[in-house]
Design a protein around this motif. Structure first.
Motif, PDB file in Angstrom:
ATOM      1  N   PRO A 113       0.818  -1.220   0.000  1.00  0.00           N
ATOM      2  CA  PRO A 113       0.000   0.000   0.000  1.00  0.00           C
ATOM      3  C   PRO A 113       0.848   1.264   0.000  1.00  0.00           C
ATOM      4  N   TRP A 114       0.299   2.294  -0.629  1.00  0.00           N
ATOM      5  CA  TRP A 114       0.974   3.586  -0.672  1.00  0.00           C
ATOM      6  C   TRP A 114       0.950   4.239   0.708  1.00  0.00           C
ATOM      7  N   PRO A 115       1.864   5.175   0.951  1.00  0.00           N
ATOM      8  CA  PRO A 115       1.885   5.842   2.267  1.00  0.00           C
ATOM      9  C   PRO A 115       0.672   6.743   2.473  1.00  0.00           C
ATOM     10  N   ALA A 116       0.432   7.091   3.725  1.00  0.00           N
ATOM     11  CA  ALA A 116      -0.642   8.025   4.061  1.00  0.00           C
ATOM     12  C   ALA A 116      -0.310   9.401   3.495  1.00  0.00           C
ATOM     13  N   LEU A 117      -1.338  10.136   3.132  1.00  0.00           N
ATOM     14  CA  LEU A 117      -1.139  11.489   2.603  1.00  0.00           C
ATOM     15  C   LEU A 117      -0.710  12.455   3.699  1.00  0.00           C
TER      16      LEU A 117
END
Length: 266
Positions: A113-117
């Protein structure tokens, strides 16, 4: 204790659920699973030197968006709807071109998963519209919708929402008409006006009152440029519009449109 540990190991070992993208392009409905898109024949790794959402270089596996827009023509109008209610209105022509700026659908791998914004915020997945060489075609930040759930072909905004239209007697070159175009590009993704629009993200900008009525002119400009410089609260979500995104002349036109519409309530 042993039972809890076994349950935890089982949950960790389960595959993460794939996300689903829905396309409604006037030729029926199609769903794409993230795993399908990650394995798409035209999927490739791309680098984005200055990502709009993350504000830093990012690396994605992505599919050319035009590949997925079967039957869409350059004169068509599309809308990307996000999980949080953000609804980006987009002319199809820039999305279909191969260059110089090119639109890509970045696909989040559920296993990576991509990192948190930001702190306490989710990431930009599961699907994110990104651009290579965006400056070549003057692509605006609002044309980078993230957390996309669906993309659909619709009639243009002026046809769907006549309550947004300025007075018909205005000359074609009137700044208010330019402001209307800028409102569609920069504001309609989050806000409604006169109850018209698809967004569920921010408040209506004319009902019950218009910002030009409760902001002094200088403070309204300041608020649009940098909302947090005027009033701060942890849940604030409105982005600022720098001069690189919205020139002084464009800001004048946008405010002229808002002031004009204050006199055109239903």
């Amino acid at each position: 204790m042993r039972h809890c540990l076994s349950l935890l190991l089982l949950l960790v070992s389960l595959p993460l659920a794939a996300a689903q993208l829905t396309l409604e392009l006037g030729n029926g409905q199609r769903q794409w699973q993230s795993e399908q898109l990650l394995e798409h024949p035209q999927a490739r790794a791309i680098d984005i030197p200055q990502d709009v959402a993350y504000k830093r270089p990012m690396h994605y596996r992505a599919v050319p968006l035009a590949t997925l827009l079967e039957g869409v023509k350059p004169g068509d109008h599309l809308q990307a709807v996000a999980l949080d209610g953000f609804a980006a209105e987009m002319p199809a022509a820039p999305l279909l071109q191969e260059g110089p700026a090119r639109a890509w659908l970045a696909v989040e791998d559920p296993r990576q998963p991509w990192p948190a914004l930001a702190q306490d915020k989710p990431g930009a997945g599961p699907f994110y519209l990104v651009w290579t060489d965006p400056q070549a075609s003057n692509i605006r930040p609002e044309q980078w919708p993230y957390q996309i759930a669906s993309i659909r072909r619709l009639a243009p905004v002026a046809e769907r929402f006549p309550a947004l239209l300025p007075a018909p007697e205005l000359p074609a070159q009137d700044p208010v008409r330019q402001g209307f175009a800028l409102f569609q590009q920069n504001c309609l993704a989050c806000h409604r006006l006169n109850g018209a629009g698809d967004a569920q993200f921010g408040p209506d900008l004319n009902l019950p009152h218009n910002p030009t009525e409760y902001f002094q002119p200088g403070y309204l400009r300041l608020y649009i440029r940098d909302p947090q410089s005027l009033r701060q609260w942890p849940q604030a979500r409105m982005p600022g519009f720098s001069k690189d995104v919205l020139s002084e002349q464009e800001l004048d036109a946008l405010i002229a449109y808002l002031g004009h519409m204050a006199k055109r309530r239903p």
